[in-house]
Design an enzyme around this catalytic site. Sequence first.
Site, PDB file in Angstrom:
ATOM      1  N   LYS A 171     -35.427  41.265 -31.394  1.00  0.00           N
ATOM      2  CA  LYS A 171     -34.672  42.454 -31.779  1.00  0.00           C
ATOM      3  C   LYS A 171     -34.816  42.702 -33.284  1.00  0.00           C
ATOM      4  O   LYS A 171     -35.117  43.806 -33.700  1.00  0.00           O
ATOM      5  CB  LYS A 171     -33.187  42.267 -31.407  1.00  0.00           C
ATOM      6  CG  LYS A 171     -32.316  43.437 -31.768  1.00  0.00           C
ATOM      7  CD  LYS A 171     -30.875  43.237 -31.309  1.00  0.00           C
ATOM      8  CE  LYS A 171     -30.003  44.404 -31.756  1.00  0.00           C
ATOM      9  NZ  LYS A 171     -28.593  44.222 -31.367  1.00  0.00           N
ATOM     10  N   GLU A 219     -38.126  31.267 -35.836  1.00  0.00           N
ATOM     11  CA  GLU A 219     -38.902  30.590 -34.787  1.00  0.00           C
ATOM     12  C   GLU A 219     -39.919  31.556 -34.162  1.00  0.00           C
ATOM     13  O   GLU A 219     -41.078  31.207 -33.955  1.00  0.00           O
ATOM     14  CB  GLU A 219     -37.965  30.064 -33.685  1.00  0.00           C
ATOM     15  CG  GLU A 219     -36.982  28.989 -34.134  1.00  0.00           C
ATOM     16  CD  GLU A 219     -35.640  29.558 -34.529  1.00  0.00           C
ATOM     17  OE1 GLU A 219     -35.581  30.736 -34.959  1.00  0.00           O
ATOM     18  OE2 GLU A 219     -34.646  28.814 -34.429  1.00  0.00           O
ATOM     19  N   GLY A 245     -28.360  40.984 -28.419  1.00  0.00           N
ATOM     20  CA  GLY A 245     -29.481  40.148 -27.991  1.00  0.00           C
ATOM     21  C   GLY A 245     -29.227  39.493 -26.654  1.00  0.00           C
ATOM     22  O   GLY A 245     -30.048  39.568 -25.739  1.00  0.00           O
ATOM     23  N   ARG A 246     -28.038  38.881 -26.484  1.00  0.00           N
ATOM     24  CA  ARG A 246     -27.770  38.159 -25.245  1.00  0.00           C
ATOM     25  C   ARG A 246     -27.437  39.078 -24.085  1.00  0.00           C
ATOM     26  O   ARG A 246     -27.153  38.628 -22.978  1.00  0.00           O
ATOM     27  CB  ARG A 246     -26.654  37.135 -25.473  1.00  0.00           C
ATOM     28  CG  ARG A 246     -25.389  37.695 -26.064  1.00  0.00           C
ATOM     29  CD  ARG A 246     -24.474  36.586 -26.553  1.00  0.00           C
ATOM     30  NE  ARG A 246     -23.329  37.115 -27.292  1.00  0.00           N
ATOM     31  CZ  ARG A 246     -23.345  37.408 -28.585  1.00  0.00           C
ATOM     32  NH1 ARG A 246     -24.463  37.201 -29.282  1.00  0.00           N
ATOM     33  NH2 ARG A 246     -22.281  37.900 -29.203  1.00  0.00           N
ATOM     34  N   GLU A 255     -22.010  32.180 -27.094  1.00  0.00           N
ATOM     35  CA  GLU A 255     -22.307  32.948 -28.313  1.00  0.00           C
ATOM     36  C   GLU A 255     -21.401  34.187 -28.386  1.00  0.00           C
ATOM     37  O   GLU A 255     -21.178  34.737 -29.456  1.00  0.00           O
ATOM     38  CB  GLU A 255     -23.783  33.375 -28.355  1.00  0.00           C
ATOM     39  CG  GLU A 255     -24.231  33.863 -29.735  1.00  0.00           C
ATOM     40  CD  GLU A 255     -25.747  33.955 -29.896  1.00  0.00           C
ATOM     41  OE1 GLU A 255     -26.307  35.028 -29.586  1.00  0.00           O
ATOM     42  OE2 GLU A 255     -26.360  32.956 -30.321  1.00  0.00           O
ATOM     43  N   HIS A 275     -25.763  14.206  -7.659  1.00  0.00           N
ATOM     44  CA  HIS A 275     -26.309  12.878  -7.965  1.00  0.00           C
ATOM     45  C   HIS A 275     -26.382  12.654  -9.462  1.00  0.00           C
ATOM     46  O   HIS A 275     -27.098  11.779  -9.925  1.00  0.00           O
ATOM     47  CB  HIS A 275     -27.692  12.732  -7.318  1.00  0.00           C
ATOM     48  CG  HIS A 275     -27.666  12.939  -5.851  1.00  0.00           C
ATOM     49  ND1 HIS A 275     -27.501  11.924  -4.936  1.00  0.00           N
ATOM     50  CD2 HIS A 275     -27.711  14.084  -5.108  1.00  0.00           C
ATOM     51  CE1 HIS A 275     -27.478  12.409  -3.711  1.00  0.00           C
ATOM     52  NE2 HIS A 275     -27.613  13.727  -3.787  1.00  0.00           N
ATOM     53  N   LYS A 322     -29.077  28.605 -40.364  1.00  0.00           N
ATOM     54  CA  LYS A 322     -30.357  29.219 -40.762  1.00  0.00           C
ATOM     55  C   LYS A 322     -30.504  29.164 -42.290  1.00  0.00           C
ATOM     56  O   LYS A 322     -31.549  28.837 -42.834  1.00  0.00           O
ATOM     57  CB  LYS A 322     -30.403  30.682 -40.325  1.00  0.00           C
ATOM     58  CG  LYS A 322     -30.500  30.928 -38.845  1.00  0.00           C
ATOM     59  CD  LYS A 322     -30.568  32.451 -38.595  1.00  0.00           C
ATOM     60  CE  LYS A 322     -30.538  32.790 -37.113  1.00  0.00           C
ATOM     61  NZ  LYS A 322     -30.537  34.262 -36.881  1.00  0.00           N
TER      62      LYS A 322
HETATM   63  O1  F6P Z   1     -28.863  33.066 -31.809  1.00  0.00           O
HETATM   64  C1  F6P Z   1     -28.782  34.056 -32.765  1.00  0.00           C
HETATM   65  C2  F6P Z   1     -29.578  35.258 -32.296  1.00  0.00           C
HETATM   66  O2  F6P Z   1     -29.400  36.325 -33.194  1.00  0.00           O
HETATM   67  C3  F6P Z   1     -29.217  35.698 -30.881  1.00  0.00           C
HETATM   68  O3  F6P Z   1     -28.052  36.471 -30.837  1.00  0.00           O
HETATM   69  C4  F6P Z   1     -30.467  36.424 -30.503  1.00  0.00           C
HETATM   70  O4  F6P Z   1     -30.556  36.641 -29.109  1.00  0.00           O
HETATM   71  C5  F6P Z   1     -31.524  35.460 -31.025  1.00  0.00           C
HETATM   72  O5  F6P Z   1     -30.966  34.936 -32.246  1.00  0.00           O
HETATM   73  C6  F6P Z   1     -32.892  36.071 -31.258  1.00  0.00           C
HETATM   74  O6  F6P Z   1     -32.760  37.164 -32.128  1.00  0.00           O
HETATM   75  P1  F6P Z   1     -33.983  38.223 -32.202  1.00  0.00           P
HETATM   76  O7  F6P Z   1     -34.104  38.861 -30.827  1.00  0.00           O
HETATM   77  O8  F6P Z   1     -33.587  39.189 -33.263  1.00  0.00           O
HETATM   78  O9  F6P Z   1     -35.234  37.450 -32.547  1.00  0.00           O
END
Ligand code: F6P
Length: 547
Positions: A206, A212, A267-268, A353, A384, A512
């Site tokens: 987003k 990452e 995002g979620r 979150e 189990h 971060k």
């Molecule tokens: O975990 C923090 C967060 O901002 C989430 O809310 C989001 O889904 C994820 O990192 C990835 O963010 P992006 O889609 O901006 O890379």
Amino acid sequence: MPKLTELPAWKAIESHFTEVEGLHMRDLFAQDSQRFEKFSSQMDDILLDFSKNRMTDESFRLLCNLARETDVEGWREQMFEGKAINISEYRPVLHTALRNRSNKPVFVDGEDVMPKINKVLQQMRYFSERVRGGHWRGYSGHLIKDVINIGIGGSDLGPHVVCDAMKPFAQRGMNVHFVSNVDPTHLSEILKFVEPESTLFIVSSKSFTTQETMMNAHSARQWFVSTTGSEKAVAKHFVAVSSNTQAANEFGILSENIFEFWDWVGGRYSLWSAIGLPIVLYLGMDHFEDFLEGAYAMDEHFRNAPIEKNIPMILALLGIWYNNFFDAQSHAVMAYNQYLRRLPAYLQQLDMESNGKTITRQGERVDYLTGPIIWGETGSNCQHAFFQLLHQGTKPVPADFLIPARSKNPLGSQHKVLLSNFLAQTRALMMGKTEAEARQELESAGVAEDRLEEMLPHKIFEGNKPTNSIMFEKLDPRTLGALLAMYEHKVFVQGVIWNINSFDQWGVELGKQLAGEIMQVLAGDQPPEDYDCSTSGLLDYYSTLKT
Ligand code: F6P
């Protein structure tokens, strides 16, 4: 605005709790043969049986009353109508617009957003049909057979759980992979098994700034260019999904290969948007639209069903009953279906979150518990692993059990055995086993008296462990869409009642920020003087090991 714990509805539950906390469900079932009829609700073929809960008619009435007193229905309408309920980011929360199959206008800042939502859906359909139909080929003419989604959090977990769950609906020969971890192993272990000329990368982010994802995307690009020797070919093998189209362009992705979504989609909550592109490439657009239809059906149920029959509201209220009155610290989800093995991971971000917060909408610290710890495992594996604790441990763990009546893989009587376990476990957790029953069993087994007395305490099950049973005909895109929307709305209702903002996530920023500082130290800078001795000690130890 009165504090939640000062509301009459809350206080009524508090005093009622002292009257019912000692009741056993065995007795509640024995006293009321209509308990299942009374405490179950259905949306299409999705049945929620919430009768195996530690509550009476009065408990349920008081919980529903709490939803009324906290104006859950009012907040619900604000969300669907695009009000800026994400107060710390001043944004609407409109993942529901993404699956608004009625196509009735939804306004953001005076603009009906449905046309642009539909435009992106058409772009997704057109693109996926070209790729799946072999019209979009790699730079050297190869069919695309591997899709690698590079994303994390909501840009990974949603499409990942859906692709895993919908495997039976996937096109043969189209493989989808998910890379999220910045650990180089994640990308490396996937690149070992794909060919650049037949691989399509989707960079899903987003913000298009997440460390990452950006590192993995650049590493993937580097791998692609070094293995093909072609910079030009990148355009045929990288597309992007983002609300930051400028950053995607700067990465080198052509504008026509960027699938946009908007800042009023969290995002979620974004798997219904272009973040769902891997799903579309894997399953096809028709199945993705069925998925949206299912979520829309749940939205309609959530908007129209009375609180007492409203599945997301019932799940939310029961969650609050255990979280805030029985002091349950977690909530478990047991999907008795192997295709749903990633459901807990998805629900962890969705729930924790969203509601892992301590500050109210008015900026005060809460004086009550908020979001639970979400965890779980597929059934029957869970039996189990940790069911010992659920049956005889000291910690209350309310749990959802989910199962389709029909399996996609009929193999002898195995699905019936799975079902028997599903039903047995929720019954055992509710009924337990009394001392008299345990003694009777040991005597019938011929256990000697002295040994029997020794064993007896260990063979007793207290029972009275609450569960929700969710049963549906089959696991298909429509049902999955409805189930995920059900959990989204459960989380929403709990956030409203806890008076917190479920739609920001400032708590992820500090880590971060510190990682960026430490990265400088790892790159050779002197560690700041004020570093705690643990971080400094670990950095020192690392430096002795790394060479
Ligand atoms: O975990 C923090 C967060 O901002 C989430 O809310 C989001 O889904 C994820 O990192 C990835 O963010 P992006 O889609 O901006 O890379």
